[in-house]
Design a protein around this motif. Structure first.
Motif, PDB file in Angstrom:
ATOM      1  N   SER A 237       0.667  -1.264   0.032  1.00 27.36           N
ATOM      2  CA  SER A 237      -0.083  -0.045   0.031  1.00 27.36           C
ATOM      3  C   SER A 237       0.761   1.347   0.030  1.00 27.36           C
ATOM      4  O   SER A 237       2.058   1.367   0.363  1.00 27.36           O
ATOM      5  CB  SER A 237      -0.819  -0.060   1.154  1.00 27.36           C
ATOM      6  N   LEU A 238       0.197   2.393  -0.315  1.00 28.06           N
ATOM      7  CA  LEU A 238       0.968   3.735  -0.323  1.00 28.06           C
ATOM      8  C   LEU A 238       1.414   3.910   1.149  1.00 28.06           C
ATOM      9  O   LEU A 238       2.777   4.364   1.157  1.00 28.06           O
ATOM     10  CB  LEU A 238       0.323   4.712  -0.712  1.00 28.06           C
ATOM     11  N   MET A 239       0.612   3.639   2.038  1.00 30.60           N
ATOM     12  CA  MET A 239       1.051   4.000   3.510  1.00 30.60           C
ATOM     13  C   MET A 239       2.496   3.017   3.852  1.00 30.60           C
ATOM     14  O   MET A 239       3.358   3.498   4.320  1.00 30.60           O
ATOM     15  CB  MET A 239      -0.023   3.722   4.497  1.00 30.60           C
ATOM     16  N   GLN A 240       2.300   2.074   3.393  1.00 31.72           N
ATOM     17  CA  GLN A 240       3.595   1.089   3.761  1.00 31.72           C
ATOM     18  C   GLN A 240       4.708   1.511   2.956  1.00 31.72           C
ATOM     19  O   GLN A 240       5.948   1.293   3.317  1.00 31.72           O
ATOM     20  CB  GLN A 240       3.296  -0.462   3.058  1.00 31.72           C
ATOM     21  N   GLN A 241       4.645   2.367   2.053  1.00 25.90           N
ATOM     22  CA  GLN A 241       5.746   2.664   1.366  1.00 25.90           C
ATOM     23  C   GLN A 241       6.123   4.145   1.690  1.00 25.90           C
ATOM     24  O   GLN A 241       6.615   4.969   0.798  1.00 25.90           O
ATOM     25  CB  GLN A 241       5.416   2.539  -0.324  1.00 25.90           C
ATOM     26  N   ASP A 242       5.654   4.657   2.735  1.00 29.69           N
ATOM     27  CA  ASP A 242       5.828   5.899   3.186  1.00 29.69           C
ATOM     28  C   ASP A 242       5.541   7.283   2.458  1.00 29.69           C
ATOM     29  O   ASP A 242       5.960   8.112   2.523  1.00 29.69           O
ATOM     30  CB  ASP A 242       7.496   5.888   3.523  1.00 29.69           C
ATOM     31  N   VAL A 243       4.317   6.840   1.563  1.00 31.80           N
ATOM     32  CA  VAL A 243       3.978   7.966   0.773  1.00 31.80           C
ATOM     33  C   VAL A 243       2.879   8.765   1.826  1.00 31.80           C
ATOM     34  O   VAL A 243       2.268   8.253   2.633  1.00 31.80           O
ATOM     35  CB  VAL A 243       3.031   7.559  -0.368  1.00 31.80           C
ATOM     36  N   LEU A 244       3.174  10.241   1.800  1.00 24.76           N
ATOM     37  CA  LEU A 244       2.479  10.938   2.679  1.00 24.76           C
ATOM     38  C   LEU A 244       1.026  11.626   2.172  1.00 24.76           C
ATOM     39  O   LEU A 244       1.045  11.758   0.813  1.00 24.76           O
ATOM     40  CB  LEU A 244       3.327  11.938   3.136  1.00 24.76           C
ATOM     41  N   GLU A 245       0.062  12.082   3.071  1.00 26.57           N
ATOM     42  CA  GLU A 245      -0.919  12.737   2.480  1.00 26.57           C
ATOM     43  C   GLU A 245      -0.419  13.982   1.452  1.00 26.57           C
ATOM     44  O   GLU A 245       0.476  14.612   1.977  1.00 26.57           O
ATOM     45  CB  GLU A 245      -1.915  13.101   3.789  1.00 26.57           C
ATOM     46  N   ASN A 246      -0.918  13.891   0.400  1.00 24.83           N
ATOM     47  CA  ASN A 246      -0.753  15.308  -0.487  1.00 24.83           C
ATOM     48  C   ASN A 246       0.503  15.132  -0.923  1.00 24.83           C
ATOM     49  O   ASN A 246       0.953  16.362  -1.500  1.00 24.83           O
ATOM     50  CB  ASN A 246      -0.989  16.621   0.545  1.00 24.83           C
ATOM     51  N   GLU A 247       1.285  14.097  -0.773  1.00 26.45           N
ATOM     52  CA  GLU A 247       2.530  14.196  -1.702  1.00 26.45           C
ATOM     53  C   GLU A 247       2.386  14.043  -3.108  1.00 26.45           C
ATOM     54  O   GLU A 247       1.103  13.491  -3.556  1.00 26.45           O
ATOM     55  CB  GLU A 247       3.228  12.618  -1.258  1.00 26.45           C
ATOM     56  N   GLN A 248       3.219  14.527  -3.943  1.00 29.51           N
ATOM     57  CA  GLN A 248       3.347  14.199  -5.373  1.00 29.51           C
ATOM     58  C   GLN A 248       3.724  13.320  -5.652  1.00 29.51           C
ATOM     59  O   GLN A 248       4.681  12.730  -5.349  1.00 29.51           O
ATOM     60  CB  GLN A 248       4.044  15.566  -5.982  1.00 29.51           C
ATOM     61  N   LEU A 249       2.910  12.490  -6.557  1.00 29.88           N
ATOM     62  CA  LEU A 249       3.053  11.289  -7.250  1.00 29.88           C
ATOM     63  C   LEU A 249       2.734  11.484  -8.735  1.00 29.88           C
ATOM     64  O   LEU A 249       2.115  12.444  -9.071  1.00 29.88           O
ATOM     65  CB  LEU A 249       2.248   9.835  -6.676  1.00 29.88           C
ATOM     66  N   TRP A 250       3.537  10.590  -9.648  1.00 28.94           N
ATOM     67  CA  TRP A 250       3.466  10.694 -10.995  1.00 28.94           C
ATOM     68  C   TRP A 250       2.622   9.364 -11.562  1.00 28.94           C
ATOM     69  O   TRP A 250       2.777   8.376 -10.934  1.00 28.94           O
ATOM     70  CB  TRP A 250       4.592  10.445 -11.807  1.00 28.94           C
ATOM     71  N   LEU A 251       1.489   9.517 -11.988  1.00 29.89           N
ATOM     72  CA  LEU A 251       0.712   8.442 -12.916  1.00 29.89           C
ATOM     73  C   LEU A 251       1.349   8.312 -14.068  1.00 29.89           C
ATOM     74  O   LEU A 251       1.237   9.366 -15.090  1.00 29.89           O
ATOM     75  CB  LEU A 251      -0.821   8.778 -12.804  1.00 29.89           C
ATOM     76  N   ARG A 252       1.865   7.163 -14.464  1.00 32.74           N
ATOM     77  CA  ARG A 252       2.146   7.005 -16.031  1.00 32.74           C
ATOM     78  C   ARG A 252       1.851   5.669 -16.310  1.00 32.74           C
ATOM     79  O   ARG A 252       1.614   4.754 -15.816  1.00 32.74           O
ATOM     80  CB  ARG A 252       3.826   7.096 -15.734  1.00 32.74           C
ATOM     81  N   PHE A 253       1.820   5.517 -17.550  1.00 34.26           N
ATOM     82  CA  PHE A 253       1.786   4.073 -18.252  1.00 34.26           C
ATOM     83  C   PHE A 253       2.890   3.532 -18.165  1.00 34.26           C
ATOM     84  O   PHE A 253       3.910   3.978 -18.571  1.00 34.26           O
ATOM     85  CB  PHE A 253       1.383   4.068 -19.745  1.00 34.26           C
ATOM     86  N   LYS A 254       2.986   2.371 -17.214  1.00 35.90           N
ATOM     87  CA  LYS A 254       4.190   1.543 -16.803  1.00 35.90           C
ATOM     88  C   LYS A 254       4.567   0.500 -17.980  1.00 35.90           C
ATOM     89  O   LYS A 254       5.565   0.266 -18.452  1.00 35.90           O
ATOM     90  CB  LYS A 254       3.916   1.114 -15.572  1.00 35.90           C
ATOM     91  N   TYR A 255       3.640  -0.152 -18.326  1.00 37.58           N
ATOM     92  CA  TYR A 255       3.872  -1.450 -19.010  1.00 37.58           C
ATOM     93  C   TYR A 255       3.290  -0.947 -20.303  1.00 37.58           C
ATOM     94  O   TYR A 255       2.263  -0.830 -20.578  1.00 37.58           O
ATOM     95  CB  TYR A 255       2.864  -2.501 -18.585  1.00 37.58           C
ATOM     96  N   TYR A 256       4.135  -1.104 -21.363  1.00 37.27           N
ATOM     97  CA  TYR A 256       3.938  -0.693 -22.850  1.00 37.27           C
ATOM     98  C   TYR A 256       3.160  -1.571 -23.694  1.00 37.27           C
ATOM     99  O   TYR A 256       3.657  -2.316 -24.520  1.00 37.27           O
ATOM    100  CB  TYR A 256       5.181  -0.124 -23.530  1.00 37.27           C
ATOM    101  N   ASN A 257       2.088  -1.920 -23.011  1.00 42.87           N
ATOM    102  CA  ASN A 257       1.482  -3.296 -23.729  1.00 42.87           C
ATOM    103  C   ASN A 257      -0.094  -2.709 -23.571  1.00 42.87           C
ATOM    104  O   ASN A 257      -0.804  -3.118 -22.666  1.00 42.87           O
ATOM    105  CB  ASN A 257       1.720  -4.536 -22.881  1.00 42.87           C
TER     106      ASN A 257
END
Lengths: 659, 661
Positions: A237-257
Motif C-alpha cells: 500500500s501507499l502507506m507502507q511505502q511511506d507516501v504521505l498525504e498530499n504528496e506528489q506522485l506521478w501517474l504513468r503508463f508503466k507497461y507498454y502493452n
C-alpha cells in the motif's frame, strides 16, 4: 470489558494500555489511551476509540495503522494477540483514503483521493476509475523526483501550476459507468469537474518551447534508467511505502502493452497515452530520427489545432448513425434508382480546374535558364502548360500527370517565394519541375491540387477545400516571427515547440516549418482521435519504444550493464556503446527467481540458458515486478467481460511480501 | 438488401462488359488470323499494355480457345449470378413462409438437387417450348431486381426511368480489361482476361483454375524487367492492371506464374526474421504455437513490428559502376544509414529512403551488369520508372540470406499488416484446394458420367471446394432421388425450399466456373435418355453447387401436359403434408437408382430455411424469371413476401423517425 481493577487501583485482569494517535484531534494532541486485553478484537478497539473521541463525523473510512510494523490492522475480527500487538505499539487511527497530488501523463496536476491501505495496484485502479481510464493495470505510480535543481525551474514549470481537484468526486456504486452528456457521469457534476474532464481528454494547447526546454531530459541510458527506480511497489500500500498525504506522485503508463485501445470508450486513456508518447518523443526518452520527428511534429500540430476547437463531450467520428439508420439510408439511395451514379457523373463533368500564369522552372544539367512564364492548366490529375493563354487550344509544351509524384513545398514567406517542387515519375526516371506562384492564395490552391493529384484524386475531392485551408493556416505559422513572445494563440506560436530541443537548436524556424508542413500533408485529413492513434502507433514503431532501462550487473561480469525490459523480451545492452548484446524473449522463459538476500534475479530460458543479475539502479523488486507484470499482461484475454486475475498479478510481481 | 443491390449493379456492369467482349472475341475466333479491327478498338482505349493488336495477333489458336473459354465462363458465371440475385431478392419473403417440417424435409432435399428437371416444376415451363434465346439478346432488357420494390412506390414511372438511365450509364462505364499473357515455368504461356478491379490474388485464383497446380501459397505473379534486370513478385493485394499500366508500350517486361518460397517465408518461419541473431543464418525450428504467437505479436498489435535489421550493404553510386559500403538500418519509417563518423543512435541517422511510392525488386546478375560485389542485389524504384535512371537505388548484400532479410523487412515496413492478411487468404485458398484434391477420386466419375451428355455436362464441373459439405449433400440428394418420384407435394414445396442451392451457389460463385461452361450455350439439345443418369452422376461429384437445371430438361417430362404444371404453383402455397400423390409419378422422369442413404436426408434441412425457387439456370433474362415469381407463386412466395419486406421496411422507417423526432 478490559480494565477491571481493585480498589487500590491495580488492574487484576491482564489488561494493558494501548496508545492510539488520532489526527483529527490536532497534531499536538496526546494520543488516546485505551485499556485493552489481548483478546479484544480490532473492531472493538475502534469502537472504543470513536467513543472516546466524542467527535461526530463519519469514521467509516478510518482504520488502525501500526507504525512500527507498517501494517494496517484491517481485519476487524482479529484479536490484538493474533496481530501480535502489545503495549509498545504505536497506532494511528487514520483514514484509509487520503488525497494525493498526481501528475498525469500530460504533465498536469490533479488532486484525487487514493487508497492508502490497499495495494498500489488497487489504488491505481481506483484512481483510474475516477479518471475513467480503462485497463488500469497498465499504469502505475512513481514518486516525484527530488527537486534538487529548484533554481533551474523558475517560473511556471509544467506540472506545478493549476491543479484540478477531483478529490470530492463520488463515484457511482455500479461498476458500469453510464456516460452522461458525452462524459462519464461523475464529471458532469459541476463546471470545475467538467473543465477537469476537458483537461483529461483534450490535449493541452498552451505548450511553448520553454516548457520543453525546462523539462529534464535524459541524455544517456543511465539517466533513462533513473526514472525506473522510482516506481512504487504494486503489491504494497501507499502507506507502507511511506507516501504521505498530499504528496506528489506521478501517474504513468508503466507497461507498454496497450490492450484494446478503443476510441469509443477510451477518450481519456488515448489522450493521456498520446501525451505520454509526445513527451517521450519531445524529451527524447524514445529516440527518433529527423524524419520521424517531423512526422511527430506534424501530428502534434494537427492534434493541437483540432484540440483548440474540440469538444470532449462530442464523440469524435461518425458513429452517430447506427446500423439501422445507415442501412436504411443506403437502401433509400438504392431505391432512388441510380441517383448516385448520375450524381457521380455530374461530379465527373464538373471537376474544378485551375488555370493561371505561373512561372515554371525545369532544372537541367548545365542550364542557366531560370523561371519562365507559362500558361498552366491543371485538370484532373494533370498539369499542362502552354507558351501563352492563346495557345491553350493547341498542343501543350508539356503535360505532366502528377499521379504518384512527389510534392515538396519550397516556401519562404519573408522572401515572398512560393514554389512547389514536383518530382514527376516517368518511365525514364523522375523529372523535376518547379512551379512558382505569386502569392499565398494562389500557392495554396495549386499546392492542394498537386497533393490530391499525387494521390490520384482530383480537385473535385471533398477534401480539397480543407486542404487549401490547411496550407494557408500553416503559412500563417511561418509568418509569425520567432522573436514575438509566445502568444496565447497556438497558431501564432511557431513550430519550435513541436520538436525536441535538439532539433530546435538544429533548425531555424524557417527551415523547420516547411519540413513539418511537408510531413503534415500526409496527416492533414485525420480526425483528432485518428491523429492521436497515429501518433501512438508511430511511437510504438520506434525501435526504442517500450523499453524500460535498468543498470544491472550480470553474474560473472565486472562492469555495469544495461538491462532493457520490453513487453516481449529482455535486452542486454552495452552501457558504454548502447549496442544490443543479447535478447531473450519471454516466450522462451521457463522460470525466474529472486534471491531476496543477495538481491539477485535469476532467469532460466529454454535450452538451459541461465541468466542472473543484480540490479544497481533500482530495487530488485522493481525489476522483478516489471518482468512479472509483462507476463501477467500477456495473459489477458480478449474476452472483455473477464476481469483481471489480481491474485495472479501479485503472485507474479509481488515477491516474498505477497506470499 | 443493400448487398443484393450491389451485387446486381456489379452484375449488370459485368454482364454488359462481358457481352461486348464475347461478341468481339467470337469475331476473333472466326476470322482466323485474328485481328478484327473492332475488337481491337475496344482494347486500345483500355491500357497501353504492349500493342493489343499485336498481342492478339500473337495469340495462338489454343490461346484463343482458352480466352474464349474464359469469356464464356465469365458469362455463365454472370448468368448464375443473375439467377442468384433474383433468388436473393425474393429471399426475404420466402424465409417468412413457415413450412411444416415434414414437407420441408422432402422438399429441401429435393431442392438441393434442384437441377433435376422436376425441381423447377411448371413455373418456368412456359418458357420451355422455345429454346431459351441466347443470353446475349436478352441483355439490354433486364430490369434490375430492385425494381419490384420500386414498383410498390407511387412514382414507379419516374424511378424506372432512372433505372434505365442508370443502366445506360453502367453500360458506358465499362470495366477496363486487358489480355495478359502469363508465362509458365515450363516455357508455355497462358493468356487471360484481367479486369481492372482484379488484384493479384484474383488472377492467381484464375490461374489455379486453369493450370491444375497445387495452389500452394508460394505461387505468385512475378514481373520481370529484362532491361533493368530486375524482378519481383506482386503482392496479392496489388491491382494488376495498375501495375501493368506503368509499363511502356514497347516494354519487354513479362509476367510469370511461378512458385517463390520467399513470398511468404516470413510467415512460415517468422523466427528466422524476428528472432535471428546477427550473422546467424536460417535459424532453428520453432513450434507452431510459438510461431503463431510471434506472428500475432508482430502483426496484430496496435502497430506492426518491423524486424530489427541493420548491417553493412553496398550502395551503387549514381551513374557509376562503383559500389560503396555503408551501414544501413531498417526502421518502420524507412531505410537509414550511419553517416561517416557518427554513431548509430537514432538522432544521428541519415534517411536513405522512405517507402512511399517505391517498389522493391531483386536485381539479377548485377555482378556482370554493374560490377556489383555479389549477385545478391535489391533495387528500389518508383513503379513508373522503366529505364535506367539516377532515381533507382541499387543495393547489394553479402549473401542470399541477408538479401532475403532485407527484402522481407522492407516489404513488412511498406505493406504492414496487409501482407499478413494476404498470407492468411493464400493459406485459406491453398487448403480449399487440398480439400478439393481429396475429392479428386470422385471427380473422374463425374466427368465420365457427364461426358455422356456431352454439352450439358459442363454444369457439373463447377468445381467446388467445399468438400465435407458436398459429400453430405451428395448423400442426401441421393436419398431424395427416390422420394422425388413418389412425392408430388414434396416436389411442389421444392419451390420454397430450394434456397439451399442458392446459398451454395453464392459460395460457388466465388470461383468462376470452368471454361467448358461455354457449351451450355448449345445445351438446348438434351439427350433424353441419358438425362437422369447424367443427373445422378453429377450429383455424386457435387450436387449442391449445381446450377439450376437448364430449361431443356423440362422436355424430359414427356407425360405431363404443361398446363398441369402451370396450375401447380398457386396450389402449393401452404406446403402440403408429405402425402405422396401418385399422380406426380407420371410427371417425373424415370426414377434414378435407389437411394443409398436415406437417413441422412434430414440433417441438411434445418440449414435450408431460407428458401427461394430456383429458376432454370439459363434464365438470364430477368424479365422472364420475374414473371413466374410474381405470377407463379403470388400467395405464398414472392407475392406475400414482398409486402412483408415492405412492412419490415416501414417498421424500420417508423422506428427511425421515432428516434429522430
Amino acid at each position: 470489558m478490559a480494565g477491571l481493577k481493585t480498589a487500590s487501583g491495580d488492574y487484576i485482569d491482564s489488561s494493558w494500555e494501548l496508545n492510539v494517535a488520532v489526527e483529527e484531534l490536532g497534531p499536538e494532541a496526546e494520543p488516546l489511551t485505551l485499556r485493552v486485553t489481548g483478546d479484544v478484537h480490532i473492531g472493538g478497539v475502534m469502537l472504543q476509540i470513536v467513543d472516546k473521541i466524542e467527535v461526530k463525523q463519519n469514521w467509516s473510512d478510518h482504520a488502525l495503522w501500526w507504525e512500527q510494523k507498517k501494517l494496517w490492522l484491517l481485519k476487524t475480527n482479529w484479536t490484538l494477540d493474533k496481530y501480535g500487538l502489545q503495549a509498545d505499539a504505536r497506532l494511528r487511527y487514520t483514514p484509509q483514503h487520503k488525497p494525493v497530488r498526481l501528475q498525469l501523463p500530460n504533465r498536469r496536476m490533479i488532486r484525487v483521493h487514493a487508497s492508502f491501505s490497499e495495494p498500489v495496484f488497487r489504488a491505481v485502479a481506483g484512481i483510474c476509475r475516477v479518471l475513467s481510464i480503462r485497463h488500469a493495470e497498465e499504469l502505475s505510480l512513481l514518486r516525484a523526483p527530488e527537486e534538487k535543481n529548484k533554481k533551474k525551474r523558475k517560473g511556471p514549470a509544467l506540472g506545478t501550476e493549476d491543479e484540478f481537484d477531483l478529490s470530492g468526486v463520488v463515484l457511482p456504486a455500479s461498476a458500469e459507468q453510464q456516460p452522461f452528456r458525452g462524459m462519464p457521469a461523475h464529471f458532469s457534476d459541476s463546471p470545475t469537474t467538467e473543465a477537469c474532464y476537458r483537461m483529461l481528454s483534450v490535449s493541452w494547447t498552451g505548450l511553448t518551447p520553454e516548457h520543453v526546454l525546462k523539462m529534464p531530459r535524459p541524455s544517456n541510458l543511465v539517466e533513462k534508467a533513473q526514472i525506473n527506480s522510482r516506481w512504487l511497489s504494486s503489491s504494497r500500500s501507499l502507506m507502507q511505502q511511506d507516501v504521505l498525504e498530499n504528496e506528489q506522485l506521478w501517474l504513468r503508463f508503466k507497461y507498454y502493452n496497450f490492450f484494446d485501445l478503443e476510441p469509443k470508450y477510451d477518450a481519456v486513456r488515448i489522450t493521456q497515452l498520446y501525451e505520454q508518447a509526445r513527451w517521450a518523443v519531445l524529451l527524447e526518452e524514445t529516440e527518433s530520427t529527423e524524419e520521424e520527428m517531423m512526422v511527430f511534429a506534424a501530428l502534434q500540430y494537427h492534434i493541437n489545432k483540432l484540440s483548440l476547437s474540440a469538444d470532449p463531450t462530442e464523440p469524435d467520428g461518425e458513429q452517430g448513425m447506427d446500423d439501422l439508420d445507415s442501412a436504411l439510408s443506403n437502401l433509400q439511395v438504392k431505391l432512388e434508382g441510380g441517383t448516385s451514379t448520375s450524381d457521380m457523373l455530374e461530379n465527373l463533368t464538373t471537376i474544378p480546374e485551375l488555370k493561371d500564369y505561373l512561372r515554371i522552372f525545369r532544372p537541367r544539367k548545365l542550364t542557366l535558364k531560370g523561371y519562365k512564364q507559362h500558361w498552366v492548366v491543371f485538370k484532373e490529375t494533370s498539369i499542362s502548360y502552354y507558351k501563352s493563354r492563346e495557345e491553350a487550344l493547341g498542343e501543350p509544351v508539356q503535360q505532366l500527370n502528377l499521379k504518384g509524384c512527389e510534392v515538396v513545398p519550397d516556401v519562404n514567406i519573408s522572401g515572398q517565394k512560393f514554389c512547389i517542387r514536383l518530382l514527376v515519375p516517368s518511365p525514364e526516371g523522375m523529372s523535376e519541375v518547379y512551379l512558382r506562384c505569386e502569392d499565398e492564395q494562389q500557392y495554396a490552391h495549386w499546392m492542394a491540387g498537386c497533393r490530391l493529384a499525387a494521390k490520384g484524386r482530383t480537385m473535385a475531392d471533398s477534401t480539397y477545400q480543407s486542404e487549401v485551408q490547411n496550407i494557408l493556416s500553416f503559412l500563417q505559422l511561418q509568418r509569425a516571427s520567432p522573436d514575438m513572445p509566445a502568444a496565447p494563440d497556438a497558431e501564432a506560436m511557431g513550430t519550435q515547440w513541436l520538436v525536441s530541443p535538439r532539433y530546435q537548436k538544429k533548425f531555424k524556424p524557417k527551415q523547420l516549418t516547411p519540413r513539418i508542413l511537408e510531413a503534415h500533408q500526409n496527416v492533414a485529413q485525420l480526425s483528432l482521435t485518428e491523429a492521436k492513434m497515429r501518433f501512438i502507433q508511430a511511437w510504438q514503431s520506434l525501435p526504442d519504444f517500450g523499453i524500460s532501462y535498468f543498470v544491472v550487473r550480470f553474474k560473472g561480469s565486472r562492469k555495469d550493464e544495461i538491462l532493457g525490459i520490453a513487453n516481449n523480451r529482455l535486452i542486454r545492452i552495452d552501457l558504454a556503446v548502447g549496442d544490443v548484446v543479447k535478447t531473450w524473449r519471454y516466450s522462451n522463459m521457463r522460470q525466474w527467481n529472486v534471491n531476496w538476500d543477495i538481491r539477485q534475479v535469476a532467469i532460466e530460458f529454454d535450452e538451459h540458458i541461465n541468466v542472473a543479475f543484480s540490479s544497481v539502479s533500482a530495487g530488485c523488486n522493481i525489476v522483478h515486478e516489471y518482468i512479472g507484470g509483462y507476463i501477467f499482461l500477456s495473459t489477458r484475454s480478449t474476452d472483455k467481460g473477464r476481469g483481471l486475475d489480481e491474485e495472479l498479478f501479485y503472485k507474479l510481481t509481488g515477491g516474498h511480501e505477497a506470499l | 438488401m443493400e448487398q443484393t443491390c450491389d451485387d446486381i449493379d456489379e452484375m449488370f456492369s459485368n454482364l454488359l462488359g462481358e457481352m461486348d467482349l464475347l461478341t468481339q472475341s467470337l469475331g476473333v475466333e472466326t476470322v482466323q488470323p485474328p485481328s478484327p479491327k473492332e475488337s481491337n478498338k475496344e482494347y486500345n482505349f483500355t491500357v497501353g499494355f504492349k500493342d493489343l493488336n499485336e498481342s492478339l495477333n500473337a495469340l495462338e489458336d489454343n490461346d484463343l480457345d482458352a480466352l474464349m473459354a474464359d469469356l464464356v465462363a465469365d458469362l455463365s458465371e454472370v448468368e448464375q449470378k443473375t439467377v442468384q440475385a433474383q433468388k436473393t431478392s425474393s429471399h426475404y419473403p420466402q424465409s417468412e413462409v413457415t413450412q411444416p417440417s415434414t414437407g420441408v424435409c422432402a422438399a429441401a432435399s429435393y431442392g438441393s438437387k434442384s437441377n433435376v428437371p422436376v425441381t423447377t416444376t411448371g413455373r418456368f415451363e412456359d418458357d420451355l417450348p422455345p429454346p431459351p434465346p441466347d443470353p446475349v439478346f436478352d441483355l439490354p432488357l433486364p430490369p434490375p431486381p430492385p425494381e419490384p420494390l420500386t414498383q410498390e412506390e407511387l412514382e414507379t414511372q419516374a424511378k424506372t426511368d432512372k433505372i434505365k438511365l442508370a443502366l445506360e450509364k453502367l453500360k458506358e462505364a465499362k470495366v477496363k480489361k486487358l489480355v495478359v499473357k502469363v508465362h509458365m515455368n515450363d516455357n508455355s504461356s497462358k493468356s487471360l482476361m484481367v479486369d481492372e478491379r482484379q488484384v493479384a490474388r484474383d488472377v492467381l485464383d484464375n490461374l489455379f483454375e486453369k493450370t491444375h497446380c497445387d495452389c500452394n501459397v508460394d505461387w505468385c505473379l512475378y514481373e520481370i524487367y529484362p532491361e533493368l534486370q530486375i524482378e519481383r513478385f506482386f503482392e496479392d493485394h496489388e491491382n494488376v492492371i495498375e501495375i501493368l499500366s506503368d509499363w511502356t508500350r514497347d516494354s519487354e517486361n513479362k509476367v510469370l506464374f511461378l512458385e517463390k518460397n520467399e513470398k511468404y517465408a516470413v510467415f512460415k518461419n517468422p523466427q528466422n526474421f524476428y528472432l535471428a541473431n546477427k550473422g546467424k543464418n536460417e535459424g532453428k525450428e520453432m513450434n507452431e504455437k510459438n510461431k503463431e504467437f510471434l506472428l500475432e505479436e508482430s502483426f496484430c498489435g496496435t502497430s506492426i513490428i518491423v524486424p530489427e535489421l541493420e548491417g553493412a550493404l553496398y550502395l551503387k553510386e549514381d551513374g557509376k559502376k562503383s559500389w560503396k559500403r555503408r551501414y544501413f538500418l531498417l526502421r518502420a519509417s524507412g531505410i537509414y544509414y550511419v553517416p561517416k563518423g557518427k554513431t548509430k543512435t537514432s538522432r544521428d541517422l541519415a534517411c536513405f529512403i522512405q517507402f512511399e511510392n517505391l517498389n522493391i525488386y531483386y536485381g539479377t546478375q548485377y555482378k556482370l551488369k554493374y560490377k556489383a560485389p555479389t549477385d545478391y542485389c535489391f533495387v528500389l524504384k518508383h513503379p513508373q520508372i522503366q529505364k535506367e535512371s539516377q532515381y533507382i537505388k541499387y543495393l547489394c548484400c553479402d549473401d542470399q540470406w541477408t538479401l532475403q532479410q532485407w527484402v522481407t523487412g522492407i516489404r513488412i515496413a511498406k505493406y504492414g499488416k496487409t501482407l499478413y492478411d494476404n498470407y492468411k487468404r493464400a493459406v485459406q485458398r491453398a487448403s480449399l484446394a487440398s480439400g478439393w484434391a481429396n475429392l479428386a477420386t470422385v471427380k473422374p466419375a463425374v466427368t465420365a458420367g457427364s461426358s455422356l451428355t456431352g454439352t450439358v455436362q459442363a454444369n457439373g464441373q463447377i468445381l467446388q471446394s467445399i468438400p465435407p459439405a458436398s459429400l453430405e449433400a451428395q448423400k442426401h440428394t441421393e436419398m431424395t432421388k427416390d422420394k422425388k418420384p413418389n412425392d408430388v407435394n414434396g416436389c411442389r414445396s421444392v419451390q420454397p425450399t430450394s434456397q439451399p442451392q442458392t446459398l451454395q451457389n453464392k459460395r460457388a460463385s466465388i470461383k468462376p466456373p470452368p471454361p467448358q461452361r461455354r457449351s451450355s450455350a448449345a445445351s438446348s439439345t438434351p439427350l433424353l435418355p441419358a438425362q437422369p443418369q447424367y443427373g445422378s452422376a453429377v450429383f455424386t461429384s457435387d450436387p449442391v453447387t449445381f446450377p439450376p437445371p437448364p430449361p431443356e430438361m423440362a422436355e424430359d417430362l414427356p407425360p405431363p401436359p404443361p398446363p398441369d404444371f402451370c396450375e401447380d404453383p398457386p396450389d402449393f402455397v401452404p406446403p402440403p403434408p408429405p402425402t405422396y400423390s401418385s399422380s406426380s409419378e407420371d410427371l417425373l422422369p424415370p426414377p434414378p437408382p435407389p437411394p443409398p442413404q436415406a437417413s441422412v436426408s434430414n440433417k441438411p434441412l434445418p440449414a435450408t430455411k431460407k428458401v427461394v425457387p430456383l429458376p432454370p439456370k439459363r434464365q438470364v433474362n430477368t424479365e422472364r424469371t420475374e414473371e413466374p415469381k410474381s405470377m407463379g407463386l403470388p400467395p405464398s412466395g414472392g407475392g406475400s413476401g414482398q409486402p412483408d419486406l415492405m412492412s419490415d421496411l416501414m417498421k424500420a422507417l417508423q422506428k427511425k423517425r421515432g428516434n429522430t423526432s
